[in-house]
Design a protein around this motif. Sequence first.
Motif, short mmCIF file in Angstrom:
data_model
loop_
_atom_site.label_atom_id
_atom_site.label_comp_id
_atom_site.label_asym_id
_atom_site.label_seq_id
_atom_site.Cartn_x
_atom_site.Cartn_y
_atom_site.Cartn_z
N LEU B 148 41.56 -35.57 21.02
CA LEU B 148 40.24 -36.11 20.69
C LEU B 148 39.31 -35.06 20.10
CD1 LEU B 148 39.74 -38.27 23.88
CD2 LEU B 148 40.27 -39.07 21.58
N PHE B 149 39.68 -33.80 20.25
CA PHE B 149 38.81 -32.75 19.72
C PHE B 149 39.04 -32.55 18.24
CE2 PHE B 149 36.77 -31.24 23.46
CZ PHE B 149 37.64 -31.54 24.50
N ARG B 150 37.95 -32.33 17.55
CA ARG B 150 38.07 -31.98 16.14
C ARG B 150 37.51 -30.58 15.97
NH1 ARG B 150 34.89 -36.52 16.03
NH2 ARG B 150 33.16 -35.19 15.39
N PRO B 151 38.05 -29.82 15.04
CA PRO B 151 37.40 -28.54 14.76
C PRO B 151 35.98 -28.83 14.26
CG PRO B 151 39.51 -28.70 13.65
CD PRO B 151 39.23 -30.05 14.22
N VAL B 152 35.05 -27.98 14.61
CA VAL B 152 33.67 -28.23 14.22
C VAL B 152 33.51 -28.20 12.71
CG1 VAL B 152 31.32 -27.39 14.44
CG2 VAL B 152 32.84 -27.35 16.39
N TYR B 153 34.20 -27.28 12.08
CA TYR B 153 34.30 -27.35 10.63
C TYR B 153 35.51 -26.55 10.18
CZ TYR B 153 32.11 -22.67 10.35
OH TYR B 153 31.81 -21.35 10.49
N ALA B 154 35.93 -26.80 8.99
CA ALA B 154 37.07 -26.09 8.43
C ALA B 154 36.59 -25.26 7.25
CB ALA B 154 38.12 -27.08 7.97
N PRO B 155 37.36 -24.27 6.86
CA PRO B 155 36.94 -23.43 5.74
C PRO B 155 36.57 -24.22 4.49
CG PRO B 155 38.78 -22.41 6.83
CD PRO B 155 38.57 -23.72 7.52
N LYS B 156 37.21 -25.34 4.25
CA LYS B 156 36.87 -26.05 3.01
C LYS B 156 35.47 -26.65 3.06
CE LYS B 156 39.65 -30.16 4.15
NZ LYS B 156 38.71 -31.11 4.70
N ASP B 157 35.00 -26.99 4.29
CA ASP B 157 33.61 -27.47 4.39
C ASP B 157 32.66 -26.36 4.00
OD1 ASP B 157 34.81 -28.83 7.41
OD2 ASP B 157 34.48 -29.93 5.54
N PHE B 158 32.96 -25.17 4.51
CA PHE B 158 32.10 -24.04 4.22
C PHE B 158 32.12 -23.72 2.73
CE2 PHE B 158 29.50 -20.65 5.34
CZ PHE B 158 29.99 -19.44 4.90
N LEU B 159 33.30 -23.81 2.16
CA LEU B 159 33.43 -23.54 0.72
C LEU B 159 32.53 -24.48 -0.07
CD1 LEU B 159 34.78 -22.16 -1.68
CD2 LEU B 159 36.64 -23.78 -1.50
N GLU B 160 32.50 -25.72 0.36
CA GLU B 160 31.68 -26.71 -0.34
C GLU B 160 30.21 -26.30 -0.32
OE1 GLU B 160 33.10 -30.64 0.70
OE2 GLU B 160 31.08 -31.33 0.12
N VAL B 161 29.78 -25.82 0.84
CA VAL B 161 28.38 -25.39 0.95
C VAL B 161 28.12 -24.24 -0.02
CG1 VAL B 161 26.69 -24.33 2.48
CG2 VAL B 161 28.18 -26.14 3.33
N LEU B 162 29.05 -23.30 -0.07
CA LEU B 162 28.87 -22.15 -0.95
C LEU B 162 28.80 -22.56 -2.41
CD1 LEU B 162 31.21 -19.43 0.58
CD2 LEU B 162 28.82 -19.90 1.08
N ILE B 163 29.65 -23.53 -2.75
CA ILE B 163 29.67 -23.99 -4.14
C ILE B 163 28.33 -24.59 -4.53
CG2 ILE B 163 30.72 -25.66 -5.70
CD1 ILE B 163 33.29 -25.36 -4.14
N ASN B 164 27.67 -25.22 -3.57
CA ASN B 164 26.41 -25.90 -3.87
C ASN B 164 25.18 -25.04 -3.72
OD1 ASN B 164 27.51 -28.44 -4.55
ND2 ASN B 164 27.94 -28.80 -2.39
N LEU B 165 25.38 -23.75 -3.48
CA LEU B 165 24.23 -22.85 -3.38
C LEU B 165 23.56 -22.70 -4.75
CD1 LEU B 165 25.38 -19.75 -1.28
CD2 LEU B 165 23.51 -21.30 -0.76
N ARG B 166 22.25 -22.83 -4.74
CA ARG B 166 21.52 -22.64 -6.00
C ARG B 166 20.29 -21.80 -5.76
NH1 ARG B 166 25.51 -24.46 -7.35
NH2 ARG B 166 26.00 -26.25 -8.69
N ASN B 167 19.98 -20.93 -6.72
CA ASN B 167 18.73 -20.19 -6.67
C ASN B 167 17.67 -21.05 -7.34
OD1 ASN B 167 16.56 -18.51 -7.02
ND2 ASN B 167 17.75 -16.76 -7.73
N PRO B 168 16.63 -21.46 -6.58
CA PRO B 168 15.63 -22.37 -7.17
C PRO B 168 14.83 -21.74 -8.31
CG PRO B 168 14.94 -21.62 -5.02
CD PRO B 168 16.33 -21.13 -5.20
N ASN B 169 14.88 -20.41 -8.38
CA ASN B 169 14.14 -19.76 -9.48
C ASN B 169 14.91 -19.76 -10.77
OD1 ASN B 169 12.06 -19.16 -7.77
ND2 ASN B 169 12.89 -17.16 -7.21
N TYR B 170 16.14 -20.20 -10.74
CA TYR B 170 16.95 -20.23 -11.93
C TYR B 170 16.97 -21.61 -12.50
CZ TYR B 170 19.46 -15.96 -13.01
OH TYR B 170 19.81 -14.73 -13.46
N GLU B 171 16.87 -21.65 -13.82
CA GLU B 171 16.97 -22.96 -14.43
C GLU B 171 18.44 -23.27 -14.63
OE1 GLU B 171 15.09 -25.01 -18.36
OE2 GLU B 171 16.62 -23.46 -18.53
N ASN B 172 18.93 -24.18 -13.83
CA ASN B 172 20.34 -24.56 -13.96
C ASN B 172 20.43 -25.87 -14.68
OD1 ASN B 172 21.62 -22.40 -12.73
ND2 ASN B 172 21.10 -23.17 -10.72
N GLY B 173 20.05 -25.81 -15.95
CA GLY B 173 20.08 -27.05 -16.73
C GLY B 173 21.51 -27.46 -17.03
#
Lengths: 461, 462
Positions: B148-173
């Motif tokens: 019934l236990f699930r890992p709290v998160y897996a590396p791929k979840d963390f990877l997803e967060v890293l991929i979505n990191l954005r610097n708000p001062n940068y124009e990412n058009g």
Amino acid sequence: MSRPKNQNYKGHGLSKGKEREQRASIRFKTTLMNTLMDVLRHRPGWVEVKDEGEWDFYWCDVSWLRENFDHTYMDEHVRISHFRNHYELTRKNYMVKNLKRFRKQLEREAGKLEAAKCDFFPKTFEMPCEYHLFVEEFRKNPGITWIMKPVARSQGKGIFLFRRLKDIMDWRKGTAGKKLTSLEAPPARSTVNPSGSHDARSSDDQKDEIPVENYVAQRYIENPYLIGGRKFDLRVYVLVMSYIPLRAWLYRDGFARFSNTRFTLSSIDDQYVHLTNVAVQKTSPDYHPKKGCKWMLQRFRQYLASKHGPEAVETLFSDMDNIFVKSLQSVQKVIISDKHCFELYGYDILIDQTLKPWLLEVNASPSLTASSQEDYELKTCLLEDTLHVVDMEARLTGREKRVGGFDLMWNDGPVSREEGPPDLSGMGNFVANTHLGCVNDRNNQLRQLFRSLQNQKKVSS
Amino acid sequence: MLQEESDLSLVIAQIVQKLKGSNLYAQLERQAWASLQRPEIKLQSLKEDIKEFFKISGWEKKLQNAVYSELSVFPLPSHPAAPPEHLKEPLVYMRKAQGSWEKRILKSLNSMCTELSIPLARKRPVGEQKELLNKWNEMGTDEPDLSLFRPVYAPKDFLEVLINLRNPNYENGDSLSFRTHLGLIQVPLKVKDIPELKEFFVELGLTTGQLGIDDSTQVPPELFENEHVRIGQKVLAEQDSAAAQQYIRQGSPTALRAELWALILNISSQPEDILYYEQLKTNVIQHDLLVDSLIYKDVKLTASNDDYYFVFEDYLYQVLLCFSRDTSVLGHFAYNSASPPKSYIRGKLGLEEYAVFYPPNGVIPFHGFSMYVAPLCFLYHEPSKLYQIFREMYVRFFFRLHSISSHPSGIVSLCLLFETLLQTYLPQLFYHLREIGAQPAGSCCVCFPSSEPDGGDITGRS
């Protein structure tokens, strides 16, 4: 070519004379459907023959050997993967006898110190014929654990541990003891030839109704070296190309087989703890197929080096070299050294906590079935290199000290790592040409080897 | 000049402060008092004589090692007016990203806890305590029901967060410009290029000897190996941390590795260290934590299935269960962008007086966490020593691999470095991997193991 002896056959084959001719294709036969088949089928120029076809190379099983070897005529170039009476080395009771005899001879010729180098086999008694000797030894060492093993079975079948004589009394009453009416009856002896070898068939014939299975009682090694609380043994491969003179190659790779459960002396009934054969481990309730249960020898060697330092590891590995050589020397005079025969042995070695290696047994037919991808690669390379050394293609000069992952360990004398003749004086500078558990850069080595052989051929032709 | 001097004195003050509370300080004091008995200590030149004594007896070296250790761990203070968060992470958007990631993890943990109706922590009944104590050296034989236990998160979840990191001062058009990062990591952190790396890792240069290369079977050992081993033994004899760290840049001889690493990390198994470990063990025996089940599950799924680490399964429990309870680990959050999750005593949600860090060490184990410990088992066989080494490795290095920060050794910078190098020096390969859609596997999954977790991840997908 090979054919049954009684057929009409005119004269010898084409391959007379000292030059080994290059054959257009090499016909092979085998009944094993595993890694070996893959290797043979992929070998360039090798063609499979089935059923009654004539063959140049046969990787046979031992039952075929027993029934057919004596009736089969083989041309000079033909090779077969077993020696006729390999059981002198591989059946536990014969091996013990041969080793004991060799030890005595060594003591006579070279003294006690040299003979002590044969003390790598735990004290063993053949049952039932040495029962009385066993009881004497048993009484001298009360409380120690013994292990009972059938002489001719493999994969851990029929083995059990005991500490009390009562335990084996029960066993004797049970299965194997059915034949014996009482302890006092003259023990069944197999016929012994003057040369000291045993004739396996006649000892089988001696049994009338129920075939009595021979067992050996062996002192159990109670202080095995443990890693992560687990017991393990080592599987090492030795290729013998001839016994007279003795030519043996040692393969660099091998593996350590772990028991799935933690070692404890308190549960001697739990065969899963004590037996490290993969076959037994596979039936343990703890066994998960994904678990390898095996460490490659390189990893094992590194682990030991980081724990005990390189010198201790060198000593251990050279003690193991000693086991291989002495065990082969002990049966040298007894095995029928047919030039058609070669044999790939699987040695099982157990290390104890003092880093002393013990010989558990020698297998004439080590498993060639792969238990994992890594295992498959190891066995593929092992078999490819075996075929390189057997050299059906007549490419080698015969002076090589290394072929792929095989190092020439003994060539009618010790083989030194350095170039030049072997240093038999045994003094300081001699370093044996063995690299067990070391880097196996076989692809590079083979490439260089075959390239230089080709060049030599070009020059000489 | 003045700024540097005042910085230096600040650092010294901080280190002195830190060491004053340590055991070494007490030992040095004791030694100083005891040395008064010695004939060579004269009242007129008391200070110099004691200093000399410390030098000869090796205590000065121990102090040096301790200072070196502190310097390695503690980042230099920046601006005196900088708030403590800046020590953790100077960039606001990174801090925010880490904060929301932590919220997600905690939510996942709490919801699992509620679903399964298992308390985050409970005291073990005496019978269970006894049983666990008996089984302490072979906890791997336990087969609890963890389905019934699930890992709290897996590396791929963390990877997803890293991929979505954005610097708000940068124009990412949407339009691609030369500034657009072609890889997964889209933040403009500064990473070193090859010439800079060559300078940084000068000991890996072609003209410097290296173990693992210059000690292969073809190379005669006289050329490099023998001398290097001899120097290694000397470094160990001198017990000098800084020298060891410099030495090891050219590789460590297998037989010396365990001791060298311990020396560099300034770990010497003192009786109080062993006692501390035993105390943690007692905590494990007495209390059961929810994260224990996560640890069990992780070990069973990863290390136990590994061909080389399965042997060390028991050690992993002995280390990780104690690690979860070690509050001294909380100290590293001062320079970690992450913060320890807080939990509240039942019924007192939001009331700070009833807040505790959960787990006690503030680190929630994720899928694959046990693999941080597993390789160390090859070197250290005594549980308390293994524990110390792992803990030190974690609070110095490993924590950077799973927290979002701009630190040059952090996971974001490492991924970006990898991608940038690949893009710059092997552009065809990089392009090809993008084309075949192998991006997560090809470029970044070097850091993120591909082993599948059993059960779902925190996003609910499996």
